[in-house]
Design a protein around this motif. Sequence first.
Motif, mmCIF file in Angstrom:
data_model
loop_
_atom_site.group_PDB
_atom_site.id
_atom_site.type_symbol
_atom_site.label_atom_id
_atom_site.label_comp_id
_atom_site.label_asym_id
_atom_site.label_seq_id
_atom_site.Cartn_x
_atom_site.Cartn_y
_atom_site.Cartn_z
ATOM 1 N N ALA A 64 10.664 -78.282 -5.405
ATOM 2 C CA ALA A 64 11.685 -77.656 -4.565
ATOM 3 C C ALA A 64 11.896 -78.447 -3.282
ATOM 4 C CB ALA A 64 11.279 -76.217 -4.248
ATOM 5 N N GLN A 65 10.807 -78.922 -2.672
ATOM 6 C CA GLN A 65 10.925 -79.738 -1.469
ATOM 7 C C GLN A 65 11.701 -81.027 -1.748
ATOM 8 O OE1 GLN A 65 6.852 -80.318 -0.302
ATOM 9 N NE2 GLN A 65 6.591 -78.196 0.403
ATOM 10 N N ALA A 66 11.417 -81.640 -2.895
ATOM 11 C CA ALA A 66 12.101 -82.888 -3.240
ATOM 12 C C ALA A 66 13.594 -82.658 -3.472
ATOM 13 C CB ALA A 66 11.459 -83.502 -4.481
ATOM 14 N N LEU A 67 13.936 -81.555 -4.116
ATOM 15 C CA LEU A 67 15.349 -81.244 -4.354
ATOM 16 C C LEU A 67 16.070 -80.963 -3.038
ATOM 17 C CD1 LEU A 67 14.962 -79.034 -7.530
ATOM 18 C CD2 LEU A 67 16.306 -81.125 -7.388
ATOM 19 N N GLU A 68 15.418 -80.241 -2.138
ATOM 20 C CA GLU A 68 16.054 -79.975 -0.846
ATOM 21 C C GLU A 68 16.240 -81.265 -0.055
ATOM 22 O OE1 GLU A 68 15.788 -76.616 2.664
ATOM 23 O OE2 GLU A 68 13.945 -77.206 1.645
ATOM 24 N N ASP A 73 21.292 -77.579 -2.251
ATOM 25 C CA ASP A 73 21.252 -76.338 -1.472
ATOM 26 C C ASP A 73 20.385 -75.304 -2.176
ATOM 27 O OD1 ASP A 73 22.987 -77.440 0.333
ATOM 28 O OD2 ASP A 73 24.763 -76.390 -0.419
ATOM 29 N N ILE A 74 19.468 -74.680 -1.425
ATOM 30 C CA ILE A 74 18.649 -73.605 -1.984
ATOM 31 C C ILE A 74 19.372 -72.283 -1.767
ATOM 32 C CG2 ILE A 74 16.467 -72.365 -1.857
ATOM 33 C CD1 ILE A 74 15.076 -74.939 -1.208
ATOM 34 N N ARG A 88 25.450 -79.046 -5.097
ATOM 35 C CA ARG A 88 24.440 -78.797 -6.115
ATOM 36 C C ARG A 88 23.489 -77.737 -5.588
ATOM 37 N NH1 ARG A 88 24.578 -82.393 -10.153
ATOM 38 N NH2 ARG A 88 23.927 -80.488 -11.216
ATOM 39 N N THR A 89 23.061 -76.828 -6.450
ATOM 40 C CA THR A 89 22.300 -75.665 -5.993
ATOM 41 C C THR A 89 21.004 -75.479 -6.782
ATOM 42 O OG1 THR A 89 23.596 -74.253 -7.488
ATOM 43 C CG2 THR A 89 24.348 -74.412 -5.201
ATOM 44 N N LEU A 90 20.031 -74.877 -6.102
ATOM 45 C CA LEU A 90 18.745 -74.508 -6.700
ATOM 46 C C LEU A 90 18.421 -73.077 -6.276
ATOM 47 C CD1 LEU A 90 15.834 -75.022 -7.922
ATOM 48 C CD2 LEU A 90 15.194 -75.824 -5.627
#
Length: 507
Positions: A64-68, A73-74, A88-90
């Motif tokens: 999650a940290q890497a994607l942010e 966007d979380i 792009r969203t998580l």
Amino acid sequence: MNASSLALSDDQADAWDRVADVLASAGVDLMSEDLTPRAEGKSATLAIVGKAGSGKTLLLARLAQALEAAGVDIVSGDWEGRRRRERRTLAILAPTNKAASVLRGRGVPATTIHRILYTPVYDPEYERIAEWLAGQGERPEIEELTEAALDRAYAFYQVHKSIPGALAAAGLRGSDFISGWKRRDEPLDIGFVDESSMLDARQFEDLREIFPTLILFGDPAQLAPVNSPGEMVFDGLPDGRKMVLHRVHRQAGDNPILDLAHALADPALDFQQFERMVEDAARDDPRVEIGQRVDSDLMARSPVLVWRNVTRIRLIHAFRAAHGAPEDDLLPGEPLICDGIELPLKHRKKRLDLEARGLIKGAQVIYLGRGRKAGFSTLHVIGAEDPRLSAASIIKIEKPDEQEPFIPFAANMGAAFLHGAAVTIHKAQGSQWPTVQVFAPDLWAAARAGRTEAGIPLWKRLAYVAITRAEERLIWVTRYRLGRPKTQLGTQDLAAPSPKLELEQSE
């Protein structure tokens, strides 16, 4: 950012690489931190499975940290802002409020599946504040709010990143800025689902409709969902879509609770041998205890975990008697479990309001007192971001050897509750408590019954789930006895409410 820079174990690094491949094919490159628009029609589901202590949560958090960091966007379920084609969203999800709060306590911005399925509709005027807080608009001028109130909202958001919390800090109630709720009509991109062993087939299909890229994190040794054929949703995935974390990452000085849980994997181990292992652990480490009776004080916040409903009901009855609870009322501080919301379709908005506040089936709740109208209760929802609410309630107190529960008071319709001083191990999945009491005579009864689930003795699956609910201390209760309470029931231990944020049914 790559796996090697994160000091992951070999199996975690392999899982990282596999997830990175899936994300790259979906247009999110973790190596280059490059994002491309989502390609329509492409989907992938991957499972990362492993037993307690294998590092699933650590891997989820690092991904999650890497994607942010890559610019994804979380999405929290609070407010999503303007949709952009290149966005792009998580979303990081858990099946229950308690499971989501466990993740949030570890710094992972998790929300419940329900909060992603149903999203709030903001009043247009207050949406301008949300856009400003999220960096998508200019500072607004709102007639009802002073500059100081806007400053409070801004300061709150810089720390907590919660739009509803920031608006509450400005002095607004949920009913001021949320005009309704709707089922999500557009998909997101990437979904991480923790405690995915709890998902049933319908939830799994709902999630696959919303997330083209779905990563499941789960424990294959837990109990399958009730009314399922004994399998988890990830059991049906092909081998190439499942990564298994084998290595157990112990805390410094080892963890006797995890050691006991993993000892259950030995097919030759029987119940008596395992109980001797628990006794040995209790002699060597204070984190494991043998209890000759159930601690009635602990039951107020950490339910006794049992297998049989008859045991659950008898312990609840004994708990209420020990605390002097009247038959026709509840004491402030008594624990409850939400058993669903009983409202007709015409009250769908009320249902969504309550569910969005965390009052979903299985939610743990503390009774604070009666509401302002007959049948209403003031409640504290454990694990909810804004825990205090008022709701029309139907509270059922089951009694030993009686078919019908006793109902101390009830609204005509509303949220239904059972007592929560003892719960079945099935219902405890996804939750954790600092100290957990496991009622061993029930596990002995399961062992004598000789039942199996997915080829494993049922008592072992029950024991594994029950033991791994303990964060710090495990009490293995060996006798049908209840200790007298040392303290009175109360609500002083509950966290003070955040700035007033109400999404209540009208009283």
